[in-house]
Design an enzyme around this catalytic site. Structure first.
Site, short mmCIF file in Angstrom:
data_model
loop_
_atom_site.label_atom_id
_atom_site.label_comp_id
_atom_site.label_asym_id
_atom_site.label_seq_id
_atom_site.Cartn_x
_atom_site.Cartn_y
_atom_site.Cartn_z
N LYS A 79 -59.66 48.44 26.46
CA LYS A 79 -58.91 46.88 26.50
C LYS A 79 -59.98 46.18 25.32
CE LYS A 79 -59.01 42.71 29.26
NZ LYS A 79 -59.40 42.21 30.68
N SER A 163 -55.56 39.62 33.49
CA SER A 163 -55.50 39.65 32.01
C SER A 163 -55.35 41.24 31.30
CB SER A 163 -56.77 38.99 31.58
OG SER A 163 -57.81 39.97 31.69
N SER A 187 -58.27 40.43 37.32
CA SER A 187 -57.59 41.02 35.96
C SER A 187 -57.35 42.59 35.88
CB SER A 187 -58.28 40.54 34.76
OG SER A 187 -58.10 39.03 34.51
#
Lengths: 496, 95
Positions: A79, A163, A187
């Site tokens: 990420k 997210s 998330s």
């Protein structure tokens, strides 16, 4: 040769050790898959094929010498919230511009030290603020899943959750064996639920936050998104661990989570909280929940009704705590030390111009709310009040733990939605996290495991919540659900 | 809590974010909406409830008082938009 990208992380690990294929071949298969898919899915914001192939070469050498580390040669996605040495890290915000950290996040370093290969940096909502990946400066990620209506495939683009939307989309589209992710209000778990993947947010303090771009420091926690419960257990073991560079990271041994998955749930006490049956919950989410209860019961668990009376206050309290902490954390983006700088007529003008140009709409909204609730005279009424409510939310769980070992709930109130469907109303988007956010507020571990399909043919997940540092029990119970529900591979590779 | 446009501007100034007139108007409604929504916390009695500070009881670790890091000025300025001799350069602050 079979399609190597379809393997689970555990299968790929075993295949590498058995010399069925090389780490280089495996990595090349993923690079090829990413090249074909990324123009359609936008899961990666930076691909690092040369870096990946260099790591794979080292892995092949170690495998040849019989010196394989636990994740030797396994390609994963990272990420873009995790700082990577010399490799652009943006948190998917314009304000970080071309930032190339001179350090590596501890969680990433742990993975590379275990032999993992990094394929690239994954898309996310800007600074991890969002539940649909639509706030990313690099544009939204497309969910590999599509709706089926009246027997026909509907081409409407669906969000992959957020997210960690790049992480969830990449894992479900077989663009990596597993991915790093972070979870501040849901998330990891919400995107996992919306893509048919497994995601675990461990207990606050289980993973080091050092080198992860900060959003809300008392809530942020790293964890994996993976194809199976076993894969998520393998990944978490090698992400977690004590780190003196993060004073909130706990000094406790990390168990062999993979050994937990096969232990079953005989005699396990499962709590079902009545407060999670919220108004407007769809019948299919409720039906899924009942199925999960039945599966755990069939496997030998006992089911208990419990009450977590402060549940409804978790989300409003979160929307004080998270923006307050974000407004403090994001004060560092001043256009002086790194990232974007928009010159102004004086220093303050430079700050204001830089932050106007660098932050997106949702980030600005949250920084302003946070600034407001922390401004003179309001601290006690908002932030302190919310932190007290947090204590009450945590006490609800502390009371429940005398009767049950784990709590079962749905992960999200509904399956994946279309682009723009919830973008107009901030509170409608915030409600995506209604079932996940309590877990962050109380600091507990939570896992989302895919459990079925909606009437539209898109995946839905169930969430298991555990006692502090009892991730092992979550893996046991999640494996039982996975065994009963089966896995949920994307039905069509429509982008290739 | 109703937030007016002047308050939005004051907060934006505190947060060092320049906003346009249009944004100020839109934010007035959005911030008011969110603040009205969080007001439901007033229903909760938090008398004698301590604020949450940690998940599990643990003592904050202490480290030895010794230098373990440093001598990396090149690393620290590597990403700066404007530098001179290992200094960050900003617009003139003092006349």
């Amino acid at each position: 040769m079979t399609d190597l990208t379809k393997l689970t992380l555990a299968e790929a690990r075993d295949g590498l050790v058995a010399k069925k294929f090389s780490a280089t071949e495996l990595t090349q298969a993923f690079i090829k898959a990413i090249d074909a898919a990324n123009p359609h899915l936008n899961a990666y914001v930076l691909m690092t094929p040369e870096h990946a192939l260099a790591q794979a070469k080292t892995s092949d050498e170690r495998l040849a010498k019989g010196e394989a580390r636990p994740l030797e040669g396994l390609p994963i996605g990272n990420k873009d919230l995790f700082c990577t040495y010399g490799i652009r890290t943006t948190a998917c915000s314009r304000i970080l511009d071309d930032f190339k950290p001179r350090y590596e996040a501890t969680v990433g370093q742990n993975l590379w030290d275990a032999g993992a290969v990094m394929l690239g940096k994954l898309n996310n909502d800007e600074f991890a603020m969002g539940s649909s990946n639509e706030t990313s400066a690099f544009g939204p990620v497309v969910n590999p899943w599509r709706r089926t209506r009246g027997g026909k495939v509907d081409n409407t683009k669906l969000v992959p959750g957020g997210s960690s939307g790049g992480s969830s989309a990449a894992v479900s589209a077989n663009l990596c064996l597993g991915a790093t992710a972070t979870d501040t209000g849901g998330s990891i778990r919400q995107p996992a639920a919306l893509t048919g993947t497994v995601g675990i947010k461990p207990t606050y303090g289980r993973c080091s936050r050092w080198g992860i771009v900060a959003f809300a420091s008392s809530l942020d926690q790293a964890g994996p998104i993976a194809k199976t419960v076993r894969d998520s257990a393998i990944m978490l073991r090698h992400m977690a661990g004590y780190d003196p560079k993060d004073s909130t990271c706990v000094d406790m041994p990390v168990p062999d989570y993979e050994a937990e998955v096969a232990r079953g749930v005989k005699g396990l006490r499962v709590g079902v909280p009545k407060e999670y049956r919220v108004d407007g919950m769809s019948a299919e989410v409720d039906a899924l929940w009942q199925k999960g209860i039945a599966w755990l019961k069939d496997a030998g668990a006992t089911i208990h009704d419990i009450s977590l009376p402060h549940t409804k206050y978790a989300l409003p309290a979160y929307y004080i705590v998270a923006p307050a902490e974000c407004s403090s954390n994001l004060a560092r983006y001043d256009g002086v030390r790194y990232g974007l700088r928009v010159p102004g007529k004086d220093l303050i003008d430079t700050y204001e111009a830089t932050r106007e140009a660098g932050f997106g709409k949702e980030v600005k909204r949250r920084v302003l709310i946070g600034t407001y609730v922390l401004s003179a005279g309001y601290y006690d009424a908002y932030y302190l009040k919310a932190q007290k409510v947090r204590t009450l939310i945590k006490r609800d769980f502390d009371n429940a733990w005398s009767d049950v070992d784990v709590v079962l709930t749905p992960t999200t109130p509904s399956p994946a939605f279309g682009f723009g469907e919830k973008a107009g109303d901030p509170i409608a988007m915030y409600l995506e996290d209604i079932f996940t956010v309590t877990v962050n507020m109380a600091g507990l571990p939570g896992i989302s495991v895919p459990a079925g399909l909606s009437g539209e043919g898109t995946p839905m997940g169930l969430q298991l919540i555990g006692k502090p540092f009892d991730e092992g029990t979550l893996f046991r119970a999640a494996q039982v659900i996975e065994n009963a529900a089966g896995r949920f591979p994307v039905p069509s590779k429509w982008w290739a | 809590m109703q937030v007016d446009e002047a308050t939005v501007r004051r907060i934006a100034r505190l947060a060092r974010i320049r906003i346009t007139d249009e944004e100020a108007k839109a934010l007035e409604g959005e911030l008011s909406g969110i603040l009205a929504w969080v007001e439901q916390l007033d229903e909760v009695n938090t008398d004698n409830v301590p604020p949450m500070t940690r998940v599990a009881d643990m003592k904050l670790k202490k480290r030895a008082d010794e230098v373990t890091d440093g001598e990396k000025a090149d690393d620290i300025i590597a990403n700066a938009p404007m530098t001179e001799d290992h200094y960050f350069v900003v617009p003139k602050v003092v006349e």
